[in-house]
Design a protein around this motif. Structure first.
Motif, PDB file in Angstrom:
ATOM      1  N   ALA A 159     -20.641 -71.082  25.281  1.00  0.00           N
ATOM      2  CA  ALA A 159     -19.699 -69.995  25.526  1.00  0.00           C
ATOM      3  C   ALA A 159     -18.278 -70.519  25.657  1.00  0.00           C
ATOM      4  O   ALA A 159     -17.325 -69.921  25.132  1.00  0.00           O
ATOM      5  N   GLU A 160     -18.099 -71.636  26.351  1.00  0.00           N
ATOM      6  CA  GLU A 160     -16.760 -72.220  26.505  1.00  0.00           C
ATOM      7  C   GLU A 160     -16.197 -72.630  25.143  1.00  0.00           C
ATOM      8  O   GLU A 160     -15.021 -72.399  24.846  1.00  0.00           O
ATOM      9  N   SER A 161     -17.029 -73.222  24.306  1.00  0.00           N
ATOM     10  CA  SER A 161     -16.579 -73.635  22.980  1.00  0.00           C
ATOM     11  C   SER A 161     -16.274 -72.433  22.099  1.00  0.00           C
ATOM     12  O   SER A 161     -15.316 -72.450  21.317  1.00  0.00           O
ATOM     13  N   ALA A 162     -17.093 -71.384  22.210  1.00  0.00           N
ATOM     14  CA  ALA A 162     -16.814 -70.158  21.458  1.00  0.00           C
ATOM     15  C   ALA A 162     -15.503 -69.546  21.929  1.00  0.00           C
ATOM     16  O   ALA A 162     -14.720 -69.026  21.117  1.00  0.00           O
ATOM     17  N   GLY A 163     -15.248 -69.595  23.234  1.00  0.00           N
ATOM     18  CA  GLY A 163     -13.986 -69.098  23.744  1.00  0.00           C
ATOM     19  C   GLY A 163     -12.805 -69.842  23.154  1.00  0.00           C
ATOM     20  O   GLY A 163     -11.757 -69.246  22.860  1.00  0.00           O
ATOM     21  N   ALA A 164     -12.950 -71.145  22.959  1.00  0.00           N
ATOM     22  CA  ALA A 164     -11.872 -71.923  22.345  1.00  0.00           C
ATOM     23  C   ALA A 164     -11.604 -71.461  20.915  1.00  0.00           C
ATOM     24  O   ALA A 164     -10.444 -71.385  20.480  1.00  0.00           O
ATOM     25  N   LEU A 165     -12.658 -71.148  20.160  1.00  0.00           N
ATOM     26  CA  LEU A 165     -12.469 -70.607  18.811  1.00  0.00           C
ATOM     27  C   LEU A 165     -11.732 -69.275  18.856  1.00  0.00           C
ATOM     28  O   LEU A 165     -10.806 -69.028  18.081  1.00  0.00           O
ATOM     29  N   VAL A 166     -12.146 -68.403  19.778  1.00  0.00           N
ATOM     30  CA  VAL A 166     -11.494 -67.093  19.914  1.00  0.00           C
ATOM     31  C   VAL A 166     -10.017 -67.268  20.233  1.00  0.00           C
ATOM     32  O   VAL A 166      -9.152 -66.590  19.658  1.00  0.00           O
ATOM     33  N   ALA A 167      -9.697 -68.177  21.149  1.00  0.00           N
ATOM     34  CA  ALA A 167      -8.313 -68.360  21.569  1.00  0.00           C
ATOM     35  C   ALA A 167      -7.433 -68.800  20.408  1.00  0.00           C
ATOM     36  O   ALA A 167      -6.318 -68.289  20.229  1.00  0.00           O
ATOM     37  N   VAL A 168      -7.911 -69.744  19.611  1.00  0.00           N
ATOM     38  CA  VAL A 168      -7.118 -70.213  18.469  1.00  0.00           C
ATOM     39  C   VAL A 168      -7.005 -69.115  17.411  1.00  0.00           C
ATOM     40  O   VAL A 168      -5.949 -68.940  16.791  1.00  0.00           O
ATOM     41  N   GLU A 169      -8.078 -68.360  17.210  1.00  0.00           N
ATOM     42  CA  GLU A 169      -8.029 -67.278  16.226  1.00  0.00           C
ATOM     43  C   GLU A 169      -7.048 -66.188  16.638  1.00  0.00           C
ATOM     44  O   GLU A 169      -6.335 -65.622  15.792  1.00  0.00           O
ATOM     45  N   MET A 170      -6.982 -65.876  17.939  1.00  0.00           N
ATOM     46  CA  MET A 170      -6.036 -64.856  18.387  1.00  0.00           C
ATOM     47  C   MET A 170      -4.609 -65.341  18.214  1.00  0.00           C
ATOM     48  O   MET A 170      -3.713 -64.558  17.869  1.00  0.00           O
ATOM     49  N   TYR A 171      -4.377 -66.627  18.440  1.00  0.00           N
ATOM     50  CA  TYR A 171      -3.045 -67.174  18.194  1.00  0.00           C
ATOM     51  C   TYR A 171      -2.711 -67.104  16.708  1.00  0.00           C
ATOM     52  O   TYR A 171      -1.584 -66.759  16.317  1.00  0.00           O
ATOM     53  N   HIS A 172      -3.676 -67.438  15.879  1.00  0.00           N
ATOM     54  CA  HIS A 172      -3.481 -67.428  14.427  1.00  0.00           C
ATOM     55  C   HIS A 172      -3.156 -66.021  13.921  1.00  0.00           C
ATOM     56  O   HIS A 172      -2.221 -65.833  13.148  1.00  0.00           O
ATOM     57  N   ALA A 173      -3.932 -65.040  14.358  1.00  0.00           N
ATOM     58  CA  ALA A 173      -3.725 -63.667  13.887  1.00  0.00           C
ATOM     59  C   ALA A 173      -2.492 -63.037  14.524  1.00  0.00           C
ATOM     60  O   ALA A 173      -1.739 -62.312  13.878  1.00  0.00           O
ATOM     61  N   GLY A 174      -2.267 -63.291  15.799  1.00  0.00           N
ATOM     62  CA  GLY A 174      -1.127 -62.718  16.502  1.00  0.00           C
ATOM     63  C   GLY A 174      -1.345 -61.262  16.873  1.00  0.00           C
ATOM     64  O   GLY A 174      -2.171 -60.550  16.288  1.00  0.00           O
ATOM     65  N   VAL A 175      -0.584 -60.807  17.856  1.00  0.00           N
ATOM     66  CA  VAL A 175      -0.614 -59.411  18.277  1.00  0.00           C
ATOM     67  C   VAL A 175       0.449 -58.649  17.493  1.00  0.00           C
ATOM     68  O   VAL A 175       1.635 -59.014  17.530  1.00  0.00           O
ATOM     69  N   PRO A 176       0.087 -57.591  16.758  1.00  0.00           N
ATOM     70  CA  PRO A 176       1.111 -56.815  16.049  1.00  0.00           C
ATOM     71  C   PRO A 176       2.190 -56.326  17.019  1.00  0.00           C
ATOM     72  O   PRO A 176       1.882 -55.688  18.024  1.00  0.00           O
ATOM     73  N   TRP A 177       3.430 -56.637  16.703  1.00  0.00           N
ATOM     74  CA  TRP A 177       4.525 -56.358  17.647  1.00  0.00           C
ATOM     75  C   TRP A 177       5.748 -55.886  16.871  1.00  0.00           C
ATOM     76  O   TRP A 177       6.243 -56.585  16.002  1.00  0.00           O
ATOM     77  N   ARG A 178       6.231 -54.692  17.233  1.00  0.00           N
ATOM     78  CA  ARG A 178       7.412 -54.114  16.589  1.00  0.00           C
ATOM     79  C   ARG A 178       8.653 -54.505  17.378  1.00  0.00           C
ATOM     80  O   ARG A 178       8.944 -53.935  18.440  1.00  0.00           O
TER      81      ARG A 178
END
Length: 575
Positions: A159-178
């Motif tokens: 789970a900790e390792s999967a969380g690390a994948l999620v964290a990098v993917e969220m940084y990669h995709a970014g939050v849509p921001w106007r």
């Protein structure tokens, strides 16, 4: 298949353990993505990539459009095992001191960003020297196998390792921001963007009103708590601090403009123009998460403050055209995981509701007859988990202990263990740190020759304080484990939904173009950016993922984790 990825001194990459004739391959850093893509496309291989640090390696793959399904992060696993498996023999000190690689220094390599480097920071690859991953992997396997709860520890590390994948993917995709909407928010609240070194017009106006109400000189520094409190004392305001709840109780002309000033000053410093310029680029906010950044396993953030996005700026979080947000908020995670850990069927029943699908746990406590109001139920449970023994919490705790003896006894025992200086563990096996040398000195000081009541009182206070920490550690840490399992399940389910071809608009980077993907995580809330056509399906998958996380941790024990799920085009529209 568990291939191990390691860097070589000359800048090449060695991959060992592949299902090919040459089970060990040495490739250039840029060719690594092709090797990984080929292995991930082999349905029979099911690789779990093992590497030193997900932050160092995964950005390179994502920049090439390659997503991986599973990984084993040696750095994160080492940190857990070092503290959680007594007597474990792990490898060199390099693993103990290895910090997480940073993503915020141009490591992403997405459109509009600096090219990725292998280790998540500019500079030659050979500058980063890694300890031997194979030796560490062998040591970690032996540590887990020799533990008392090997199955739970394996789940925690996964789970900790999967969380690390999620964290990098969220940084990669970014939050849509106007950015233009954010500019409008700031202008509406503060006035036009000021020149460097100047205060925004609205803050300047409020500053004048505050000084006038205090009959203070123009040179009074409102941003200095000490100077401001001194001026308020001179004016007879009667404030002992600048906390909002205390100021609201006072009756003085300075209170209203001061509270507004504090609120707007917080907006300007936390999410003002400087923040916007620093963290929003090309229509995306990219804030770096630190997996396990808190001792309990909860996440922290580094730069951008993704874990603390105030409601005042959420109007700028707008989904791309043809896309929507699915926002899911888990209710009362901590008391629910407490029920699961303690095997407290009465507490679990309070959170299931009449239909058995999940309901407001605090209302369920009221329905059980334990307390009269929802507020008392909430105050009492927070007191039980955080060690509150005074006021309303202290009055309610005896009634909760009679109604839910297993849950209350569970946290009480964790507190007593902490008071004795012992280590406690979460449900999956993350251990608390032991108290430090000063704590032990305080305890032993109470038994020294000549020690008096003052030393004994300090020892009791120190012991109780550490007991409050361990009391909450077991609950907060297990809640973090549930959240990681939840996100890991969401991540897998979203990818399985596939692409929506007509959703491609160029804003979402590969490999997530036209696919639903996680973009934001706030401890008990996730935000998913999805093609509109899949929004309702995504909402169902997020609910199913919450059920799966509960089963992973607690098996068939009937504790429910209900969600509040909303679909909206703007984060501000979420209820």
């Amino acid at each position: 298949m568990q291939p191990v990825v390691a860097s070589e001194p000359d800048g090449s990459v060695r991959v060992r353990g592949l299902r090919v004739k040459d089970a060990e391959r040495r490739v250039g850093a840029t060719a690594l993505a092709g090797v990984v893509r080929a292995a991930e496309s082999d349905a029979a291989a099911m690789p779990r990539w093992t590497w030193s640090d997900t932050n160092r390696w995964y950005p390179l793959l994502l920049a090439a459009g390659v997503r991986i399904e599973r990984a084993h992060d040696l750095r994160l696993a080492h940190r857990i095992l070092r503290h959680s498996v007594p007597g474990a023999t792990l490898s060199s000190e390099q693993w103990d001191t290895m910090p997480p690689a940073a993503l915020t220094n141009g490591a992403l390599g997405a459109a509009g960003h600096e090219p990725a480097t292998l280790f998540g920071a500019p500079g030659p690859i050979e500058e980063a020297v890694e300890p031997d991953p194979l030796a560490e992997l062998d040591a970690q396997r032996a540590a887990v196998a020799g533990s008392c709860e090997a199955a739970r520890l394996r789940l925690l590390l996964a789970a900790e390792s999967a969380g690390a994948l999620v964290a990098v993917e969220m940084y990669h995709a970014g939050v849509p921001w106007r950015a233009e909407i954010h500019e409008d928010i700031l202008t509406e609240a503060l006035g036009p963007r000021p020149r460097a070194g100047e205060r925004p017009a609205r803050l300047e106006d409020l500053a004048g009103r505050i000084r006038a109400a205090l009959d203070a000189p123009a040179g009074l520094n409102l941003d200095s708590p000490r100077d401001l409190l001194r001026a308020m004392d001179h004016a007879g305001v009667g404030a002992r601090s600048l906390r909002k709840w205390e100021l609201e109780r006072l009756d003085h002309p300075v209170i209203e403009p001061l509270l507004e000033y504090k609120s707007l000053f917080r907006l300007m410093t936390a999410n003002g123009w400087a923040w916007l310029d620093a963290w929003v680029r090309d229509g995306r906010l990219r804030s770096e998460y630190v997996v396990g950044g808190v001792v309990t396993g909860r996440w922290a953030s580094r730069g951008g403050g993704a874990l603390q996005l105030p409601k005042s700026v959420r109007r700028a979080v707008v989904a791309d055209p043809g896309w929507m947000f699915v926002v899911a908020d888990a209710a009362q995670i901590e008391p629910r995981v407490l029920a699961g850990m303690a095997g407290d069927e009465a507490m679990a029943a309070a959170g299931r509701g009449a239909d058995g699908r999940g309901a407001d746990l605090y209302e369920g406590i009221v329905a059980s007859g334990a307390v009269a109001t929802r507020e008392l139920a909430k105050v009492g449970m927070l007191g039980a988990m955080y060690g509150g023994t005074t006021g309303s919490s202290g009055q309610v705790l005896p009634r909760l202990a009679r109604a839910f003896p297993r849950s209350l006894a569970f946290v009480d025992e964790a507190a007593r263990a902490g008071e004795r200086g012992e280590v406690v563990t979460t449900h999956l096996g993350r251990s608390s740190p032991p108290p430090g040398a000063s704590w032990h000195e305080t305890q032993s000081g109470a038994y020294q020759d000549g020690a008096g009541e003052a030393e004994a009182a300090r020892a009791r206070s120190s012991a109780r304080s550490w007991g409050r920490f361990t009391r909450n550690f077991v609950v907060q840490g297990t809640a973090a484990e549930w959240a990681m399992c939840w996100m890991a399940s969401i991540r897998r389910r979203l990818w399985a939904l596939g692409q929506v071809p007509d959703a491609i608009d160029g804003q979402v980077p590969e490999p997530f173009a036209a696919r639903p993907h996680l973009v934001l995580f706030l401890h008990d809330e996730v935000v998913i950016h999805t093609p509109s056509a899949l929004a309702e399906v995504v909402a169902d998958e997020v609910r199913a993922a919450a059920d799966e996380a509960g089963r992973l941790l607690f098996g068939d024990f009937p504790v429910k984790f209900p969600l509040s799920v909303s679909v909206a085009g703007s984060y501000a529209q979420v209820k």
